[in-house]
Design an enzyme around this catalytic site. Structure first.
Site, PDB file in Angstrom:
ATOM      1  N   LYS A  76    -141.267 -75.826 -56.438  1.00 39.64           N
ATOM      2  CA  LYS A  76    -141.939 -74.591 -56.010  1.00 39.64           C
ATOM      3  C   LYS A  76    -143.390 -74.617 -56.465  1.00 39.64           C
ATOM      4  CE  LYS A  76    -141.213 -69.548 -56.216  1.00 39.64           C
ATOM      5  NZ  LYS A  76    -140.351 -68.468 -56.784  1.00 39.64           N
ATOM      6  N   SER A 151    -138.368 -65.124 -53.681  1.00 40.70           N
ATOM      7  CA  SER A 151    -139.612 -65.798 -53.356  1.00 40.70           C
ATOM      8  C   SER A 151    -139.478 -67.322 -53.229  1.00 40.70           C
ATOM      9  CB  SER A 151    -140.656 -65.490 -54.437  1.00 40.70           C
ATOM     10  OG  SER A 151    -140.243 -65.998 -55.702  1.00 40.70           O
ATOM     11  N   SER A 175    -135.110 -64.310 -57.240  1.00 42.72           N
ATOM     12  CA  SER A 175    -135.877 -65.201 -56.363  1.00 42.72           C
ATOM     13  C   SER A 175    -135.330 -66.608 -56.219  1.00 42.72           C
ATOM     14  CB  SER A 175    -137.328 -65.278 -56.849  1.00 42.72           C
ATOM     15  OG  SER A 175    -137.972 -64.047 -56.667  1.00 42.72           O
TER      16      SER A 175
END
Length: 484
Positions: A76, A151, A175
């Site tokens: 990420k 997210s 997330s």
């Protein structure tokens, strides 16, 4: 080449039936073919191939392979990798390059993992759909008109779409787990402090935790065992002993296990198919010898409100450093210091980030601190006490990961409050700092994934992974698992 698990891949590599380079080339080819899904912000094509050749030489020279030898991973883009961009999917960091490795990155490299690139996300990890990205939304591989969750939507979509075998995400209020549920993969949020946050760009410092997304529980347990543990660079990291997660997971027996089912996790407003799929998996656990225990978690109605008060307050403080003065984007409309600050932040931040900064500044302001922030901290203590009482009676807590299946791109962007409710079941464990995992539970009547969440007591990641593994294996054995 698509492998059912890392164990399968590793055996092929160690038996010299395939090479790391051929595996990496295969993944890079799929990433290229699926660029329209917008999963990757940056692909490390040259570096990944060089790394793969290095690992192949290591094997040829008879050197001992690491625990993650040749594992193709996505990271990420709020986790630092030295020499590569660290954008957090924000325009304000579009030209920023990380100057050091995050601790998790060092630990993965030490065990011979291969990084394929940085994946998309909601800007500064603020969002539940991966639509709040300066690089545009990620498409769900099960239905490209729908969101992958957020997210860590890019992380989940990379694994679900066979664009990585495992991925790192970050979980503040769901997330990792919510996008895992939306993309039919395993998503694990460890106990707060179990994994070092050094090198993770902070959203809510007392909530943020790096987590793992993988196609199965075995791979998730293996990666967790590598990245977990005390870190001298992170004072919030725990010195709690790191167990052998794969062994601990496999030792868990469902027979005799007490599974708490909170009534608050099955409200009348819960999507009908989500409820039926999750209840079916719970009934199967009961048939396998588990005891389903009705429990209640007082204060659950206040979880979302407390969470957004606390995290926006922390975000307001954490994001103050992005001002155009030291690094990142600086507005060209900067005739004086005040204009530089205002215009750089106005142009660099997206609308959701601005909304949360303003909310956080408000709840911390004079006259409102006691009314909002202090009260939310008290609610946080109520949640912690509720979970402690629950775990005196049960071994794990189970329920849906999300109140609804993946929704359409653009469906909830005009109503932030409705979007926030996507995390209504994941937020409580984050407030308490407890470990939780989302495991694939089935599909709704249109073929969209449904996730089941398991919450454990502090540092009981092995237990929840063991139960999750039982759920996934039972479901696969019934032949219900859809092919991607």
């Amino acid at each position: 080449m698509i492998f059912s698990s890392y164990k399968h891949l590793r055996n092929k590599l160690l038996e010299r039936e395939i090479t790391c380079e051929s595996v990496v080339r295969d993944y890079l080819g799929r990433i290229q073919q699926n660029r329209h899904r917008n999963v990757y912000i940056a692909v490390f094509e040259k570096e990944a191939l060089e790394r793969a050749r290095e690992l192949d030489r290591k094997l040829e020279n008879g050197e001992r392979p690491g625990r993650l030898f040749g594992l193709p991973m996505a990271i990420k883009d709020n986790i630092a990798i030295e020499g590569f961009g660290l954008t957090c999917a924000s325009a304000i960091l579009s030209n920023y390059t990380a100057v050091y490795h995050a601790t998790v990155v060092d630990r993965l490299l030490a065990e011979d993992a291969v990084f394929l690139g940085k994946v998309n996300m909601d800007e500064f990890a603020m969002g539940s759909s991966n639509e709040n990205s300066a690089f545009g939304p990620v498409l769900n591989p099960f239905d490209e008109k729908r969101v992958p969750g957020g997210s860590s939507g890019g992380s989940a979509a990379s694994v679900a779409g066979d664009l990585a075998m495992a991925a790192l995400g970050s979980d503040t209020g769901g997330s990792v787990r919510q996008p895992a549920g939306f993309c039919n993969v395993v998503g694990l949020k460890p106990t707060y402090g179990r994994v070092s946050r050094y090198g993770l760009v902070a959203f809510g410092s007392s909530f943020d935790q790096i987590g793992v997304l993988a196609g199965n529980c075995d791979d998730a347990a293996l990666v967790l065992g590598v990245i977990a543990g005390k870190d001298q660079f992170d004072t919030t990291s725990s010195g709690h002993a790191v167990p052998d997660y794969p062994a601990e997971m496999k030792s868990v027996s469902v027979d005799g296990l007490k599974i708490g089912v909170p009534r608050e996790y099955f409200p009348e407003t819960l999507h009908g198919t989500v409820a039926s799929v999750v209840k079916k998996r719970l009934d199967e656990l009961q048939e396998a010898g588990a005891e389903l225990v009705d429990i209640t978690l007082p204060g659950s109605d206040y979880a979302i409100a407390a969470y957004y008060i606390l995290t926006t307050a922390e975000a307001s403080s954490n994001l103050a450093r992005f001002d155009g003065a030291r690094y990142g984007y600086r507005s060209e409309k900067a005739d004086n210091l005040s204009e530089m600050y205002v215009n750089s932040r106005t142009e660099g931040f997206g609308s959701e980030v601005k909304r949360r900064i303003m909310l956080g500044t408000y709840v911390l302001s004079a006259g409102y601190y006691d009314t909002y922030y202090k009260k939310a901290q008290q609610v946080r203590r109520v949640f912690l006490n509720s979970y402690k009482e629950a775990f005196d009676r049960v071994d794990v807590i189970a329920g849906p990961t999300s109140p609804f299946p993946p929704f359409g791109i653009g469906d909830k962007t005009e109503d932030p409050l409705e979007m926030y409710l996507a995390d209504v079941f994941t937020v409580p464990a984050s407030i308490a700092g407890m470990p939780a995992v989302s495991v694939p539970a089935g599909f709704d009547d249109t073929g969209l994934p449904v996730g089941l969440q398991l919450i454990g007591d502090f540092f009981r990641e092995g237990t929840i992974l063991g139960v999750a593994r039982s759920i996934q294996e039972a479901w696969q054995n019934q032949g219900e698992l859809q092919e991607k």
